[in-house]
Design a protein around this motif. Structure first.
Motif, PDB file in Angstrom:
ATOM      1  N   ASP A  92       0.804  -1.225   0.000  1.00 11.55           N
ATOM      2  CA  ASP A  92       0.000   0.000   0.000  1.00 11.55           C
ATOM      3  C   ASP A  92       0.841   1.282   0.000  1.00 11.55           C
ATOM      4  OD1 ASP A  92       1.017  -0.077   2.503  1.00 11.55           O
ATOM      5  OD2 ASP A  92      -0.888  -0.189   3.553  1.00 11.55           O
ATOM      6  N   GLN A  94       2.858   2.331   2.133  1.00 13.78           N
ATOM      7  CA  GLN A  94       3.235   2.864   3.444  1.00 13.78           C
ATOM      8  C   GLN A  94       4.695   2.503   3.727  1.00 13.78           C
ATOM      9  OE1 GLN A  94      -0.203   1.372   5.875  1.00 13.78           O
ATOM     10  NE2 GLN A  94      -0.124   3.460   6.672  1.00 13.78           N
ATOM     11  N   ARG A 197      -1.235   5.702   3.884  1.00 14.97           N
ATOM     12  CA  ARG A 197      -1.654   4.822   2.816  1.00 14.97           C
ATOM     13  C   ARG A 197      -2.103   5.688   1.641  1.00 14.97           C
ATOM     14  NH1 ARG A 197      -4.548   0.251   1.368  1.00 14.97           N
ATOM     15  NH2 ARG A 197      -3.834  -1.291   2.850  1.00 14.97           N
TER      16      ARG A 197
HETATM   17 MG    MG Z   1      -1.000  -0.285   5.403  1.00 13.19          MG
END
Ligand code: MG
Ligand code: UDP
Length: 311
Positions: A92, A94, A197
């Protein structure tokens, strides 16, 4: 060679960007690599997107028959990975691929693992952060063989030997944060900021985090069971002294009016404490039951043809 293990669950919005950014970084550092996407039973278009990436022979995929959870997805990826170094990261974004060169440069003869720590956590509520802080405290005080650094993430690069050690732990219900730490080895921590995210949304609800925390504590310690002995002893001692007190009072002052309120309170307290500890014992028994059944952590429905497991 370096292997990338990427668990994926309904990440159709992030995947293209993720793959593009990761491969761009990898080309810039001139290293041989493989990327293993583990599709954890996504019901969106993730699997098709991943299969498209797999036209590139360096990109491989594993697809589960249903959603088994990130822990299982990581385990499968690690099992099939072949690299001398293995990097685990989320899809994602991150865990920004751009940090990989810096992480790689930290690996040397004395550093077997480079892990990331998330600082300035601002994407979660104060209440959540408070709970997280307490979790690390209890975990580190009770856990056998684990000392977790608060904020530590799964985003990490490990040498082959470390991965083999992790795979040698056979437990089915896996608390990776603890396992990564439990196996030991020299770990260097890099602080990274709390990247938001970019797309899609987290699969975690508050109760999931709570359960995850309890899971961690129960996986690594039997302290909750010892607590029963401790509390039981204290309650018995109080009961004993109270009985003594009543006896003396009756003998010296004559018969007292019996207090039913005291009895009701005591019954409730002791009954409650009993139930709590039955529940705690039950949690451990439940885990024993799960482990004894020895079911696989995941079922693979489909995978790249050139992915073979030696072990
Ligand atoms: Mg995440
Ligand atoms: N993930 C997974 N299976 C799940 C839940 C999540 O493989 O059942 C993957 C997800 O696609 C992502 C990573 O695990 O790549 C982290 O998930 P998420 O971002 O939801 O967790 P958070 O970052 O909020 O802790």
């Amino acid at each position: 060679m370096i292997s990338f293990v990427v668990p994926v669950y309904n990440e159709e919005d992030s995947l293209n960007l993720f793959n593009e950014r990761l491969t761009r970084v990898l080309h810039s550092i001139d290293t041989s690599y493989e990327i293993i996407y583990v599709d954890d039973g996504s019901y969106d278009n993730s699997l098709n997107i991943i299969k498209n990436f797999a036209n590139d022979s360096k990109v491989k995929f594993i697809s589960f028959s249903r959603n088994f959870g990130k822990e299982s997805a990581m385990l499968a990826g690690l099992k099939f990975s072949k690299g001398d170094l293995v990097c685990v990261m989320d899809a994602d974004l991150q865990h920004p691929p751009e940090l990989i060169p810096q992480m790689l440069s930290e690996i040397d003869d004395n550093t077997d693992v480079v892990a990331t720590i998330r600082i300035n956590r601002n994407s979660t509520s104060k209440f959540y952060n408070f709970g997280a802080k307490k979790f690390y405290k209890i975990m580190n005080r009770t856990g056998k063989g684990v000392k977790l650094t608060p904020g530590v993430q799964d985003f990490r690069i490990m040498k082959r030997q470390v991965v083999e050690s992790i795979l040698s732990l056979n437990e089915k219900r896996r608390f990776s944060k603890g396992i990564f730490n439990w196996v030991g080895y020299n770990t260097k921590y890099i602080e990274i900021k709390d990247y938001k995210r970019l797309r899609g949304k987290t699969k975690w609800k508050f109760m999931d985090s709570f359960r995850y925390g309890i899971d961690g504590i129960i996986s690594f310690s039997t302290a909750p069971l010892d607590l029963a002995i401790f509390l039981g002893t204290i309650l018995s001692a109080i009961g004993f002294f109270y009985a003594l007190y009543i006896a003396i009072k009756t003998l010296v002052l004559g018969k007292d009016v019996p207090g039913f309120a005291t009895i009701v309170c005591l019954l409730l307290i002791i009954g409650g404490v009993n139930l709590i500890f039955l529940g705690i014992i039950g949690s451990y028994i439940g885990r024993i039951y799960e482990e004894v059944k020895n079911r696989p952590s995941y079922i693979i429905k489909e995978k790249s043809e050139d992915l073979f497991k030696d072990n």
